[in-house]
Design an enzyme around this catalytic site. Structure first.
Site, PDB file in Angstrom:
ATOM      1  N   ASP A   8       0.885  -1.168   0.000  1.00  0.00           N
ATOM      2  CA  ASP A   8       0.000   0.000   0.000  1.00  0.00           C
ATOM      3  C   ASP A   8       0.921   1.215   0.000  1.00  0.00           C
ATOM      4  O   ASP A   8       1.409   1.629   1.045  1.00  0.00           O
ATOM      5  CB  ASP A   8      -0.898  -0.008   1.239  1.00  0.00           C
ATOM      6  CG  ASP A   8      -1.772   1.231   1.319  1.00  0.00           C
ATOM      7  OD1 ASP A   8      -2.225   1.714   0.255  1.00  0.00           O
ATOM      8  OD2 ASP A   8      -1.995   1.724   2.440  1.00  0.00           O
ATOM      9  N   GLU A  69      -1.376  -1.539  -4.755  1.00  0.00           N
ATOM     10  CA  GLU A  69      -2.570  -0.735  -5.007  1.00  0.00           C
ATOM     11  C   GLU A  69      -2.261   0.334  -6.043  1.00  0.00           C
ATOM     12  O   GLU A  69      -1.209   0.958  -6.023  1.00  0.00           O
ATOM     13  CB  GLU A  69      -3.049  -0.086  -3.706  1.00  0.00           C
ATOM     14  CG  GLU A  69      -4.371   0.614  -3.855  1.00  0.00           C
ATOM     15  CD  GLU A  69      -4.939   1.087  -2.530  1.00  0.00           C
ATOM     16  OE1 GLU A  69      -5.786   1.997  -2.579  1.00  0.00           O
ATOM     17  OE2 GLU A  69      -4.555   0.561  -1.468  1.00  0.00           O
ATOM     18  N   ASP A 141      -2.867   1.076   6.909  1.00  0.00           N
ATOM     19  CA  ASP A 141      -1.901   0.761   5.850  1.00  0.00           C
ATOM     20  C   ASP A 141      -1.547  -0.721   5.829  1.00  0.00           C
ATOM     21  O   ASP A 141      -1.381  -1.313   4.766  1.00  0.00           O
ATOM     22  CB  ASP A 141      -0.651   1.648   5.926  1.00  0.00           C
ATOM     23  CG  ASP A 141       0.048   1.607   7.269  1.00  0.00           C
ATOM     24  OD1 ASP A 141      -0.327   0.809   8.143  1.00  0.00           O
ATOM     25  OD2 ASP A 141       0.995   2.399   7.448  1.00  0.00           O
TER      26      ASP A 141
END
EC number: 3.1.21.10
Length: 173
Positions: A8, A69, A141
């Protein structure tokens, strides 16, 4: 057994999560941590910390695939640019190790983990904890990094059942 590193990306704090997935698609928790990048004096040094941190994790945990992501459009253009640069640094770090990288949008991750593309962050955190049988509350996160890894594990399992690559199963070239 395949080990997947989920990322992330962030310019101040990057979440990383590592899972194992067996041939049936069953996932198990391995590790998660934040890479806190605020100790560096300037942005390029933060990106250096990100690259070095991912290199250390790859050496220690030896992932075979990476899921990251995709960048979303932020309200602040400067933030969006920095996020994109952090994402690029993360991709570069793992590609240098010849690891395949698979990219997923936040809505795709939420759909895969929660069942709804517009799910709230707390729902993602809760479902990731349930799916990996974790007794601790994950920070956002970490949950996002593990969620992108789980998403890729699900796509992989479907692809294997259909005799396709993960990219083909997700409709990507």
């Amino acid at each position: 057994m395949t080990r997947i590193l989920g990322i992330d990306p962030g310019s101040q704090r990057t979440g990383v999560g590592i899972i194992d997935v067996d041939a049936t698609g069953r996932v198990s928790y391995v590790h998660h941590q934040p890479l806190v990048l605020l100790g560096a004096d300037d942005f390029p040094q933060r990106m250096k910390l990100l690259v070095l941190g991912l290199a250390d994790l790859c050496r220690e945990y030896e992932p075979q695939e990476v899921a990251i992501e995709r960048v979303f459009m932020a309200r602040n253009p400067d933030s969006a640019l920095k996020l994109g640069q952090a994402r690029g640094a993360a991709i570069s770090a793992v590609v240098l190790r010849d690891l395949p990288v698979h990219e997923y949008a936040a809505s795709e991750i939420k759909l895969a983990v929660v069942g709804r593309g517009g799910a709230e962050k707390q729902q993602v955190q809760h479902m990731v904890g349930l799916m990996l049988n974790l007794k601790i509350k994950l920070q956002a996160d970490a949950a996002d990094a593990l969620a992108v890894a789980i998403t890729h594990a699900h796509v992989r399992a479907t692809a294997n059942r259909l005799g396709l690559s993960a990219r083909q199963a997700w409709g990507r070239k």
